[in-house]
Design a protein around this motif. Structure first.
Motif, mmCIF file in Angstrom:
data_model
loop_
_atom_site.group_PDB
_atom_site.id
_atom_site.type_symbol
_atom_site.label_atom_id
_atom_site.label_comp_id
_atom_site.label_asym_id
_atom_site.label_seq_id
_atom_site.Cartn_x
_atom_site.Cartn_y
_atom_site.Cartn_z
ATOM 1 N N ARG A 12 34.552 65.699 51.833
ATOM 2 C CA ARG A 12 34.927 66.369 50.602
ATOM 3 C C ARG A 12 36.378 66.785 50.604
ATOM 4 N NH1 ARG A 12 32.117 67.662 46.340
ATOM 5 N NH2 ARG A 12 30.006 67.710 47.073
ATOM 6 N N PRO A 13 37.167 66.399 49.630
ATOM 7 C CA PRO A 13 36.828 65.824 48.330
ATOM 8 C C PRO A 13 36.971 64.301 48.260
ATOM 9 C CG PRO A 13 39.078 66.581 48.231
ATOM 10 C CD PRO A 13 38.577 66.846 49.636
ATOM 11 N N VAL A 14 37.051 63.597 49.407
ATOM 12 C CA VAL A 14 37.227 62.140 49.400
ATOM 13 C C VAL A 14 35.945 61.457 49.856
ATOM 14 C CG1 VAL A 14 38.572 60.229 50.338
ATOM 15 C CG2 VAL A 14 39.692 62.397 49.860
ATOM 16 N N ASN A 15 35.562 60.406 49.125
ATOM 17 C CA ASN A 15 34.386 59.616 49.465
ATOM 18 C C ASN A 15 34.851 58.201 49.820
ATOM 19 O OD1 ASN A 15 31.656 59.037 49.772
ATOM 20 N ND2 ASN A 15 31.444 58.353 47.660
ATOM 21 N N PRO A 45 26.181 25.470 43.304
ATOM 22 C CA PRO A 45 27.425 26.236 43.473
ATOM 23 C C PRO A 45 27.562 26.732 44.910
ATOM 24 C CG PRO A 45 26.201 26.975 41.541
ATOM 25 C CD PRO A 45 25.293 26.061 42.314
ATOM 26 N N GLY A 46 28.801 26.916 45.339
ATOM 27 C CA GLY A 46 29.063 27.353 46.707
ATOM 28 C C GLY A 46 28.564 28.763 46.986
ATOM 29 N N ASN A 47 28.140 28.983 48.213
ATOM 30 C CA ASN A 47 27.758 30.326 48.635
ATOM 31 C C ASN A 47 28.985 31.223 48.551
ATOM 32 O OD1 ASN A 47 25.370 29.086 49.221
ATOM 33 N ND2 ASN A 47 25.653 29.126 51.432
ATOM 34 N N ARG A 48 28.763 32.528 48.440
ATOM 35 C CA ARG A 48 29.875 33.454 48.250
ATOM 36 C C ARG A 48 29.683 34.691 49.123
ATOM 37 N NH1 ARG A 48 30.478 34.926 42.261
ATOM 38 N NH2 ARG A 48 28.715 36.185 42.794
ATOM 39 N N MET A 49 30.770 35.146 49.733
ATOM 40 C CA MET A 49 30.768 36.403 50.493
ATOM 41 C C MET A 49 31.774 37.335 49.843
ATOM 42 S SD MET A 49 30.524 35.235 54.504
ATOM 43 C CE MET A 49 32.268 35.136 54.609
ATOM 44 N N GLN A 50 31.442 38.620 49.836
ATOM 45 C CA GLN A 50 32.329 39.596 49.211
ATOM 46 C C GLN A 50 32.350 40.868 50.051
ATOM 47 O OE1 GLN A 50 32.251 40.058 44.872
ATOM 48 N NE2 GLN A 50 31.757 42.192 45.240
ATOM 49 N N LEU A 51 33.529 41.439 50.187
ATOM 50 C CA LEU A 51 33.709 42.700 50.902
ATOM 51 C C LEU A 51 34.543 43.616 50.027
ATOM 52 C CD1 LEU A 51 33.392 44.335 53.536
ATOM 53 C CD2 LEU A 51 35.545 43.316 54.291
ATOM 54 N N THR A 52 34.056 44.841 49.806
ATOM 55 C CA THR A 52 34.775 45.818 48.980
ATOM 56 C C THR A 52 34.924 47.111 49.771
ATOM 57 O OG1 THR A 52 33.771 44.885 46.989
ATOM 58 C CG2 THR A 52 34.782 47.049 46.777
ATOM 59 N N GLU A 53 36.147 47.647 49.773
ATOM 60 C CA GLU A 53 36.413 48.943 50.403
ATOM 61 C C GLU A 53 37.026 49.837 49.334
ATOM 62 O OE1 GLU A 53 38.661 46.365 51.289
ATOM 63 O OE2 GLU A 53 37.327 45.387 52.680
ATOM 64 N N ALA A 54 36.616 51.107 49.316
ATOM 65 C CA ALA A 54 37.149 52.014 48.295
ATOM 66 C C ALA A 54 37.194 53.443 48.820
ATOM 67 C CB ALA A 54 36.292 51.965 47.035
ATOM 68 N N ALA A 55 38.112 54.205 48.246
ATOM 69 C CA ALA A 55 38.199 55.645 48.497
ATOM 70 C C ALA A 55 38.246 56.315 47.130
ATOM 71 C CB ALA A 55 39.441 55.993 49.300
ATOM 72 N N THR A 56 37.389 57.295 46.943
ATOM 73 C CA THR A 56 37.307 58.017 45.673
ATOM 74 C C THR A 56 37.636 59.481 45.916
ATOM 75 O OG1 THR A 56 35.563 56.525 44.940
ATOM 76 C CG2 THR A 56 35.802 58.562 43.730
ATOM 77 N N TYR A 57 38.467 60.039 45.046
ATOM 78 C CA TYR A 57 38.839 61.442 45.139
ATOM 79 C C TYR A 57 38.074 62.216 44.072
ATOM 80 C CZ TYR A 57 41.596 65.681 45.506
ATOM 81 O OH TYR A 57 41.988 66.981 45.685
ATOM 82 N N LEU A 58 37.329 63.247 44.473
ATOM 83 C CA LEU A 58 36.542 64.069 43.548
ATOM 84 C C LEU A 58 37.425 65.214 43.053
ATOM 85 C CD1 LEU A 58 33.357 64.204 45.798
ATOM 86 C CD2 LEU A 58 33.756 62.697 43.843
ATOM 87 N N HIS A 59 37.926 65.088 41.817
ATOM 88 C CA HIS A 59 38.805 66.114 41.248
ATOM 89 C C HIS A 59 38.024 67.377 40.885
ATOM 90 C CE1 HIS A 59 42.178 63.323 40.977
ATOM 91 N NE2 HIS A 59 41.306 62.431 40.555
#
Length: 140
Positions: A12-15, A45-59
């Protein structure tokens, strides 16, 4: 078909969030394109891989903003079991978001996604920017 894993940790306050996904599209028998008949063929269709990284700030209890990165790799497609050369692609993007939480069941999200600053990594993907608005309702 799709398989994925998501992990989040709140300091807190970052996720912080990491999401990894693997997509396995099913084979499709093509008999027409835009209602015009074509010689039958089988498209996978070709197989697909996905990677997502995120940081959220709780105002506050109602508003948050975030910054994230997404990497997506798409493997070669095949027609009638033969690989289609040049059909593989990759896309790396940056994501900015603003979220509003009305209550525990209702929220809104405004997202902007762009390939900047990863333009040199685009392969067989359009150079597009996306603006999306989501209204989320969840209740049990």
């Amino acid at each position: 078909m799709h398989l994925g894993v998501n992990a989040a940790k709140l300091y807190r306050p970052v996720n912080f969030v990491v999401d990894a996904s693997y997509y396995y599209p099913m084979k499709k028998d093509v008999t027409a394109i835009h209602d015009a008949p074509v010689s039958n063929y089988s498209l996978k269709p070709g197989n697909r891989m996905q990677l997502t990284e995120a940081a959220t700030y709780l105002h506050s209890q109602k508003i948050s903003s975030g910054l994230g990165f997404r990497q997506q790799w798409e493997f070669e497609s095949s027609v009638d079991g033969n690989s289609v050369a040049g059909s593989a692609g990759r896309l790396f993007t940056s994501i900015l978001s603003v979220n509003y939480f009305h209550d525990s069941y209702l929220s809104m999200s405004l997202n902007y996604e762009t390939p900047f600053p990863f333009l040199q990594y685009l392969v067989n993907q359009p150079r597009t920017e996306t603006l999306s608005l989501a209204l989320l309702y969840g209740g049990l």
